[in-house]
Scaffold this motif. Structure first.
Motif, PDB file in Angstrom:
ATOM      1  N   ILE A  38      -8.766  -0.495  -2.443  1.00 15.08           N
ATOM      2  CA  ILE A  38      -7.887   0.407  -1.684  1.00 15.08           C
ATOM      3  C   ILE A  38      -6.618   0.456  -2.532  1.00 15.08           C
ATOM      4  N   CYS A  74     -10.672  -8.691   0.485  1.00 16.14           N
ATOM      5  CA  CYS A  74     -11.350  -8.351   1.740  1.00 16.14           C
ATOM      6  C   CYS A  74     -11.511  -9.592   2.620  1.00 16.14           C
ATOM      7  N   ARG A 100      -4.651  -9.299  -0.904  1.00 17.10           N
ATOM      8  CA  ARG A 100      -5.325  -8.213  -0.195  1.00 17.10           C
ATOM      9  C   ARG A 100      -6.844  -8.300  -0.278  1.00 17.10           C
ATOM     10  N   HIS A 122      -3.324  -0.103  -4.266  1.00 18.72           N
ATOM     11  CA  HIS A 122      -2.210  -1.040  -4.068  1.00 18.72           C
ATOM     12  C   HIS A 122      -0.925  -0.297  -4.438  1.00 18.72           C
ATOM     13  N   PRO A 152     -15.918  -6.999  -6.411  1.00 16.86           N
ATOM     14  CA  PRO A 152     -16.307  -5.993  -5.417  1.00 16.86           C
ATOM     15  C   PRO A 152     -15.537  -6.112  -4.103  1.00 16.86           C
ATOM     16  N   PHE A 153     -14.913  -7.286  -3.853  1.00 19.81           N
ATOM     17  CA  PHE A 153     -14.126  -7.457  -2.624  1.00 19.81           C
ATOM     18  C   PHE A 153     -12.621  -7.531  -2.932  1.00 19.81           C
ATOM     19  N   ARG A 210      -3.024  -9.729   9.585  1.00 24.90           N
ATOM     20  CA  ARG A 210      -4.047 -10.340   8.720  1.00 24.90           C
ATOM     21  C   ARG A 210      -4.385 -11.750   9.218  1.00 24.90           C
ATOM     22  N   TRP A 224       2.007  -6.831   8.426  1.00 24.56           N
ATOM     23  CA  TRP A 224       0.699  -7.034   7.773  1.00 24.56           C
ATOM     24  C   TRP A 224       0.313  -8.522   7.823  1.00 24.56           C
ATOM     25  N   ARG A 240       0.853  -1.191   0.000  1.00 24.08           N
ATOM     26  CA  ARG A 240       0.000   0.000   0.000  1.00 24.08           C
ATOM     27  C   ARG A 240       0.889   1.241   0.000  1.00 24.08           C
ATOM     28  N   THR A 293     -19.387  -0.191   4.664  1.00 24.89           N
ATOM     29  CA  THR A 293     -19.599  -0.964   3.444  1.00 24.89           C
ATOM     30  C   THR A 293     -20.983  -1.626   3.439  1.00 24.89           C
TER      31      THR A 293
END
Ligand code: HEM
Length: 514
Positions: free
Chosen positions: A382, A453, A451, A384, A445-446, A143, A139, A114, A316
């Protein structure tokens, strides 16, 4: 009379103007030299539209970046790849299925980071969250905690009773309405209450805390959203004159979050939550406290993860429910079809829909997917960032290129979708239909790849239960004098995209229970 030699600098203003022009000329030459040098050293870069000095392509972006970038890509991109300079920052815009697959699957490891952001640094304590953290060990650990312990399928299933109860509370409130209600506000509150309950269990309703959380989420979204100046001119972020007031405001916002979360963590610790040995009974604060030693989590780490979850889950889910309702109101025959399914598949002994009923409602799921196709809440994902130089479909992408995957454009691409701009949930009824799990690159959409969602199950469960209940228990009417053609679908771009206008509707209770 002898002619006077013309005075070159006849006034201080003229002198100033000449000086300014001279400086501008020097800057322009420097800029041209830099861009020529960089294009020589980078190899074959993706195409770009013509740009202006200093601002680059910034003037081409506008207030709905996903729409303007789709238009620019149509004209200038080659195979869905286009390079834009937004201020000082190089951006790769990805807008075809093939290019999205190359970036998010073939070269996922290169594009999994990111970009740095000052706002994120302050609010999330040096990007120690998940969503904005650079790719790396921190991360990976964070995660792992959220996918394995907070958002696993088992954990999401364990929150079933909480979701059903929160949906029932909304139904009860709506039954008392005698005119149009602010559905946008109610849905936001519902999504937020679900998240608060998952995070902090029974502690969250104390002293109207859910209202405080709501206000803080709004403030986070405003701070993090959109294309802010610092995203395009990072060097401005280093100028202390500009930096100081922004930092002050962000620090105050962060302090409000931390004060509230500190209270909640203290209450959990005092209530001896470690005595809960069943994973199912633990809220997110309990779970994170119990993982503190295994993962070396500081209190700051715990608060950062919690802060992020609140924003990611609230802003969301409610947006999706609201868009579904709008699309159904604009297409009344589809509303009738879906209501028939929901009412037909809910046992007549129940006043409200339960999660166990949802598996026999394929049309409900198709309607949600079609809504996510036309209105993905994060249309550019988001951002990258590439960590290394990389060849993508014959083009060289330099290291540290900010990368925007235009999911909105992919979802409306006529090469992938028939009647791409039409709301047609039937396209998802086919068993072979594409899904949003990150394997079908025309429908993301995700997101996809590393990365993707991690909250898909949580988000979809929240949307399904509320939507099914709204359609089972009520018929919906627009306020007096308003027609379906008047529903304004204009959206506002930010961290997520949502409708500009609030949705006001009158609920008419339908007693289906015998
Ligand atoms: C309908 C609801 C939702 C939608 C449409 C959605 C969409 C997205 C998208 C597009 C991304 C960015 C993916 C990328 O950059 O490649 C994302 C990331 C993320 N989402 Fe969601 N999301 C939803 C619900 C949730 C929920 C309920 C949670 C948590 C409770 C959540 C937590 C996150 C996190 C932590 C990330 C960052 C992942 C990472 O960077 O590794 N989301 N989401």
């Amino acid at each position: 009379m002898m002619a006077q030699p013309p005075e070159l600098f006849s006034s201080p203003q003229a002198l100033l103007m000449y000086l300014l022009l001279f400086i501008l000329l020097l800057l322009l030459l420097r800029y041209l030299a830099c861009t020529t040098r960089s294009s020589r050293s980078h190899g074959r870069l993706p195409p770009s539209p013509p740009k202006l000095p200093f601002i680059g392509h910034l003037h081409l972006v506008g207030s709905h970046p996903h729409v303007s970038l789709a238009g620019l890509s149509e004209k200038h991109a080659a195979d869905g790849l286009m390079l834009l300079h937004l201020g000082q920052v190089r951006n790769l815009v990805v807008s075809s299925t093939r290019a999205a697959e190359a970036v998010l699957r073939t070269h996922d490891h290169v594009f999994a980071s990111r970009p740095h952001s000052l706002v994120v640094d302050v609010i999330f304590s040096g990007a120690s969250d998940v969503a904005f953290a650079p790719y790396g060990e921190h991360w990976r650990q964070a995660r792992k905690i959220i996918t394995g312990h907070l958002l696993s399928a088992k954990k999401v299933a364990s929150l079933c009773a909480a979701r059903e109860e929160e949906a029932r509370l909304v139904v009860a409130k709506l039954r008392q309405a005698r005119g149009p209600v602010d559905l946008s506000g109610m849905l936001f509150a519902f999504s937020n209450d679900i998240v608060c309950r998952a995070m902090a269990g029974k502690f969250f309703r104390a002293e109207g805390r859910n209202d405080v959380f709501r206000e803080l989420i709004h403030m986070n979204v405003a701070a993090l959203g959109g294309f802010n100046l610092e995203n395009c001119f990072p060097s401005l972020g280093n100028m202390s004159m500009l930096r100081r007031p922004v930092l002050g405001k962000l620090e105050r916002l962060k302090k409000k979050w931390h004060d509230l979360l500190d209270q909640i963590i203290d209450e959990h610790a005092a209530s001896n939550s470690s005595s809960l040995d069943q994973d199912q009974e633990r809220d997110f604060v309990d779970a994170l406290l119990s993982l503190q030693h295994d993962y070396d989590l500081t209190r700051e780490n715990i608060k950062t993860i919690l802060m992020e979850m609140f924003g990611a889950a609230t802003d969301t889910s409610y947006v999706v429910i609201e868009y579904v309702l709008c699309e159904l109101l604009r297409n009344p025959h589809l509303m009738t079809k879906l209501q028939a399914e929901v009412r037909g598949k809910t046992p007549s002994t129940q006043e409200t829909v339960k999660e166990a009923d949802l598996s026999s409602m394929p049309y409900l799921k198709a309607v949600i997917k079609e809504t996510l196709r036309l209105h993905p809440p994060a249309p550019l994902l988001i951002p990258h960032m590439s960590i290394d130089k990389c060849d993508v479909n014959g083009y060289t992408i330099p290291a540290e290129t900010r990368t925007l995957v235009n999911v909105w454009a992919l979802c409306r691409d006529t090469r992938s979708w028939e009647y791409a701009d039409e709301f047609m949930p039937e396209r998802f009824m086919d068993a072979e239909a594409v899904d949003f799990k990150g394997r079908d690159f025309q429908f993301l959409p995700f997101g996809a790849g590393r990365r993707i969602c991690p909250g898909i199950n949580f988000g979809i469960a929240t949307v399904e239960i509320m939507l099914a209940n709204l359609l089972h228990c009520f018929d919906w009417e627009l306020p007096d004098g308003m027609h379906k053609e008047d529903i304004d679908m204009t959206d506002v771009y930010g961290l997520t995209v949502r409708r500009k206008e609030k949705l006001f509707l009158t609920p008419k209770y339908v007693a289906t229970c015998v």
